[in-house]
Design an enzyme around this catalytic site. Structure first.
Site, PDB file in Angstrom:
ATOM      1  N   GLU A 290      17.106  12.373   7.041  1.00  0.00           N
ATOM      2  CA  GLU A 290      16.291  11.204   6.385  1.00  0.00           C
ATOM      3  C   GLU A 290      16.256   9.997   7.193  1.00  0.00           C
ATOM      4  OE1 GLU A 290      14.417  11.732   4.347  1.00  0.00           O
ATOM      5  OE2 GLU A 290      15.007  13.164   2.769  1.00  0.00           O
TER       6      GLU A 290
ATOM      7  N   HIS B 257      20.456   6.447  -0.253  1.00  0.00           N
ATOM      8  CA  HIS B 257      19.447   7.502  -1.039  1.00  0.00           C
ATOM      9  C   HIS B 257      20.386   8.530  -1.504  1.00  0.00           C
ATOM     10  CE1 HIS B 257      16.712  10.666  -1.066  1.00  0.00           C
ATOM     11  NE2 HIS B 257      17.229  11.352  -0.107  1.00  0.00           N
TER      12      HIS B 257
ATOM     13  N   HIS C 143      20.215  11.998  -4.642  1.00  0.00           N
ATOM     14  CA  HIS C 143      19.336  12.824  -5.560  1.00  0.00           C
ATOM     15  C   HIS C 143      20.033  13.145  -7.048  1.00  0.00           C
ATOM     16  CE1 HIS C 143      18.702  15.528  -1.603  1.00  0.00           C
ATOM     17  NE2 HIS C 143      17.960  14.265  -1.698  1.00  0.00           N
TER      18      HIS C 143
ATOM     19  N   TYR D 103      15.901  -4.587 -19.213  1.00  0.00           N
ATOM     20  CA  TYR D 103      15.749  -5.864 -18.246  1.00  0.00           C
ATOM     21  C   TYR D 103      16.465  -5.714 -16.935  1.00  0.00           C
ATOM     22  CZ  TYR D 103      20.521  -7.334 -19.663  1.00  0.00           C
ATOM     23  OH  TYR D 103      21.787  -7.444 -19.799  1.00  0.00           O
TER      24      TYR D 103
ATOM     25  N   HIS E 221      12.446  14.428  -5.619  1.00  0.00           N
ATOM     26  CA  HIS E 221      13.391  14.079  -4.513  1.00  0.00           C
ATOM     27  C   HIS E 221      14.438  13.377  -4.776  1.00  0.00           C
ATOM     28  CE1 HIS E 221      13.795  13.422  -0.028  1.00  0.00           C
ATOM     29  NE2 HIS E 221      15.067  13.502  -0.684  1.00  0.00           N
TER      30      HIS E 221
ATOM     31  N   TYR F 141      22.174 -16.101 -11.961  1.00  0.00           N
ATOM     32  CA  TYR F 141      23.219 -15.075 -12.323  1.00  0.00           C
ATOM     33  C   TYR F 141      24.604 -15.116 -11.484  1.00  0.00           C
ATOM     34  CZ  TYR F 141      25.651 -10.964 -14.055  1.00  0.00           C
ATOM     35  OH  TYR F 141      26.551  -9.855 -14.319  1.00  0.00           O
TER      36      TYR F 141
END
Length: 241
Positions: free
Chosen positions: A102, A120, A122, A141, A182, A237
């Site tokens: 990837e 990334h 799955h 939120y 994916h 925050y």
């Protein structure tokens, strides 16, 4: 099956590609620390159930060099000697293990955003949602923490430029997206931030699937104004020194 290695050459010799500088873009100690953190994050994706086996991948950028998990190697087997790095052009500059399949997706994020880390996965619930809707409904939120409603990038074969292009469109103005049939992609200024965004995205997908599965009831969703208010509040925050 023996691990595929990037030092196999047509002329029978071994070593990095011609002209590759094993220290391009990074100091050895900085790269070693970054690799240790990257491997720890990759192992965390397995421990937290976001990936199975060798699916998913993690990368971190140091200067113009990208350290990335290698293809098809279980994360618990990675050692300091397995450090794998490429330039922003995809040319391998460090290591002998072949980078993740990837890689085009990771490099696209670095070329078009201010990302310093990419995760990334799955993840099951996020992948399930990617098969149902073009955009994750605004169920919570924390959607604001990803820049707004999370889009689903249209399906394309893994490891292709087409997938990378679809992902970039879905990421426009966002720090995370779903990949249809994916998984997920998130990025941040640190590995911790990129990972936290992945975990939050998976949690929101699980929340929406759970709420929407109750017979006869429809989940309430946040309005555009409500999400905008949260976006402003999130700017202040956390701890400030």
């Amino acid at each position: 099956m023996a691990e595929q290695r990037a030092d196999q050459r047509d002329d029978g010799r071994t070593g990095p590609p011609d002209g590759a500088d094993p220290q391009v873009g990074e100091e050895p100690q900085e790269a070693a620390r970054a690799w240790e953190a990257l491997v720890a994050t990759a192992r965390r994706t397995v421990a937290d159930g976001l990936v199975v086996g060798t699916s998913g991948n993690v990368s971190v950028r140091i200067g113009d060099t990208v350290l990335v998990t290698p293809s098809g190697v279980p994360y618990d087997r990675l050692t300091p000697a397995d450090l794998t790095a490429v330039g922003l052009d995809g040319r391998q500059v460090r290591g002998t293990l072949v980078p993740t399949s990837e890689l085009p997706m990771h490099l696209a994020v670095y070329r078009h955003t201010d990302a310093r880390a990419v995760v990334h996965t799955h993840a099951v619930h996020a992948t399930a949602v990617s098969t149902l809707v073009p955009e994750l409904p605004v169920i919570h939120y924390m959607t604001a923490a990803l820049g707004g409603p999370v889009r689903v990038a249209p399906y394309a074969t893994y490891g292709t430029e087409a997938l990378a292009e679809n992902m970039l469109r879905a990421l426009d103005g966002r720090s995370g997206c779903l990949l249809q049939n994916h998984g997920t992609v998130t990025y941040g200024t640190t590995l911790d931030q990129a990972y936290d965004r992945t975990a939050q995205l998976e949690w929101m997908c699980r929340l929406w699937l759970t709420a929407s599965s109750v017979p006869g009831l429809t989940p309430s969703l946040l309005s555009t104004d409500q999400l905008a208010d949260v976006t402003e509040r999130l700017k202040g925050y956390g701890q400030r020194g």
